[in-house]
Design an enzyme around this catalytic site. Sequence first.
Site, PDB file in Angstrom:
ATOM      1  N   PHE A 113       0.855  -1.177   0.000  1.00  0.00           N
ATOM      2  CA  PHE A 113       0.000   0.000   0.000  1.00  0.00           C
ATOM      3  C   PHE A 113       0.902   1.242   0.000  1.00  0.00           C
ATOM      4  O   PHE A 113       1.893   1.281   0.741  1.00  0.00           O
ATOM      5  CB  PHE A 113      -0.871  -0.034   1.254  1.00  0.00           C
ATOM      6  N   ASP A 184       2.497  -6.088   7.619  1.00  0.00           N
ATOM      7  CA  ASP A 184       1.309  -5.250   7.737  1.00  0.00           C
ATOM      8  C   ASP A 184       0.093  -6.153   7.530  1.00  0.00           C
ATOM      9  O   ASP A 184      -0.051  -6.804   6.489  1.00  0.00           O
ATOM     10  CB  ASP A 184       1.364  -4.142   6.669  1.00  0.00           C
ATOM     11  N   TYR A 209     -10.292  -0.509  11.184  1.00  0.00           N
ATOM     12  CA  TYR A 209     -11.561  -0.057  10.581  1.00  0.00           C
ATOM     13  C   TYR A 209     -11.966  -0.896   9.382  1.00  0.00           C
ATOM     14  O   TYR A 209     -13.002  -0.681   8.804  1.00  0.00           O
ATOM     15  CB  TYR A 209     -11.482   1.429  10.181  1.00  0.00           C
ATOM     16  N   LYS A 210     -11.122  -1.872   8.998  1.00  0.00           N
ATOM     17  CA  LYS A 210     -11.457  -2.751   7.866  1.00  0.00           C
ATOM     18  C   LYS A 210     -12.190  -3.977   8.424  1.00  0.00           C
ATOM     19  O   LYS A 210     -13.347  -3.880   8.793  1.00  0.00           O
ATOM     20  CB  LYS A 210     -10.192  -3.087   7.082  1.00  0.00           C
ATOM     21  N   ARG A 356     -13.004  -3.987  -6.655  1.00  0.00           N
ATOM     22  CA  ARG A 356     -12.777  -4.883  -5.514  1.00  0.00           C
ATOM     23  C   ARG A 356     -14.088  -5.246  -4.824  1.00  0.00           C
ATOM     24  O   ARG A 356     -14.957  -4.391  -4.639  1.00  0.00           O
ATOM     25  CB  ARG A 356     -11.915  -4.192  -4.444  1.00  0.00           C
TER      26      ARG A 356
END
Length: 397
Positions: A113, A184, A209-210, A356
Amino acid sequence: MTDFAATKARFHLPRGLIYLDGNSLGPLPLAAMARAERVMRDEWGDMLIRAWNQAFWMEQPRRIGDRIARLIGAPPGTVVAGDTLSIKVYQSLAAGLSLRPERKIVLSDSGNFPTDLYMADGLLRSLDRGLTLKVVAPEKVEESISDDVAVMMLTHVDYRSGRAHDMARLTERAHAAGVIALWDLAHSAGAMPVELAEVGADFAVGCTYKYLNGGPGAPAFIYARPDHISTTWPALSGWLGHEAPFAFDPAYRPSPGIDRLRVGTPPVVQMAILEAALDVWDEVDIKDVRARSIALSQRFIREVEARCPIWTLASPRDPEARGSQVSFAFEHGYATMQALISRGLIGDFRAPDIMRFGFTPLYIDEADVIAAADIIEGVIAEKLWERTEFQKRATVT
Ligand SMILES: *Cc1c(COP(=O)(O)O)cnc(C)c1O
C-alpha cells in the site's frame, strides 16, 4: 461452529444494500452505538477527567491490544492499539532498523500500500545514513532476501489483488539471512488466521476499521515480538510510552513493556467503539470465518465469470493464495462500480482498472453473493458504465 446468522444480526446493515466493501470500512456494529453514547454521556459527561481512572481509559490501548492479539496469534502483552496505521508502520520500521544498524536496505514490494512505502521513504530520508528502499515485484521478494537487507517490510494481503504472501515461508527465509520481518496485517487481521508467534514475525501492524469494524478513523495496532519489546528504543518517544508518564520527568525512559510503543493521548471515544466492535470475536472462530469467506468468494467468482465474461479475474484463482477479497479488472471499472453502487451493490475501485469486492462472513451470506451477481449481470447487460453520470470521479474511490 460459528453461528453466522447471529453475527449478522449484530450489525446495522441498511436495507436494500449489499455491502462488499468491509475490506475498506467495516459496517457499524449495533453495540457500538450504545457504547459510544455511554462513553460520552456517563464517562466524559459525568465523570469528566476522573474517567481516566474510574472508567479505565488509560488502560484501553493495552486491553484492546490483548483482544486483537488473540486474533493474530500473539501472546498477551505484545500488542497495543493507537494512532493510525501509517504511524505504526513508521514506528515498527524504525524499531526493526535499530536492530540491524549495519545493514542498508529495506526490502518491500510493489504490491504494498502506498502509505507504507511513503512512510518508509520518509523515515529513511530523515535517518540520512545511506539506507535505501528496495521495491521489487511481489513474486521476486523471496529471491531478493539477502544478508545486506535490514528489514523486509511487507503487507500480508495485497490491497488491490488480494494476493496473500506466504508469511511463514518468507519470515523463515528472512531470518535465515538475518533479516527482520515486519508484516502489515491491514487486510488479514479479522479476515483469516494469522499466527505471528508461530511464524516468529518480528513486528506487525494493522488497522481496525477494515475487517475489525472499528469505524472510520479507528486506531491502529502494533505488535512486537517479546524479545524485541525491551531492546528497541521507540522512535516516537511520546509521554504515554514513558515508564512513568505522571512523574513528568524531563528525561525519557521507555516503558519496559509494549506500552513503549504508545505515543500520546488515545482517542477514547473511538477506542470505546472499537472495544464494542471486538465483542463479536468472542463468539467467532477465525477458522470458520476463513472457510466461509473462501466458500463465498469461490461462489462469487463462479457466478461472475459465468455471467460477465468481459471481466478478468485479477485475484489469484487459488483461494489459499488470496485474502478475503476478490478483484476483477475491467477498463470501465470506475464507472461500472458507480453504476453497481447506484443499484445497491457497494464495492470499490482502485486505479487503474480494479474493481474490488470484499467477503466478510460476519455479515455477508450466500444470498448476498447471488444478489450481487444478479446486479452485476444487469449493469453489464445494460452497459451502464457508458452513462456520463457514472463517469465523474469522486475524491474517494
Ligand atoms: C488501509 C491501509 C493503510 C491505511 O493507513 P492509515 O494510516 O490507516 O490511513 C495502510 N497500509 C495498508 C497496507 C492498508 O491496507
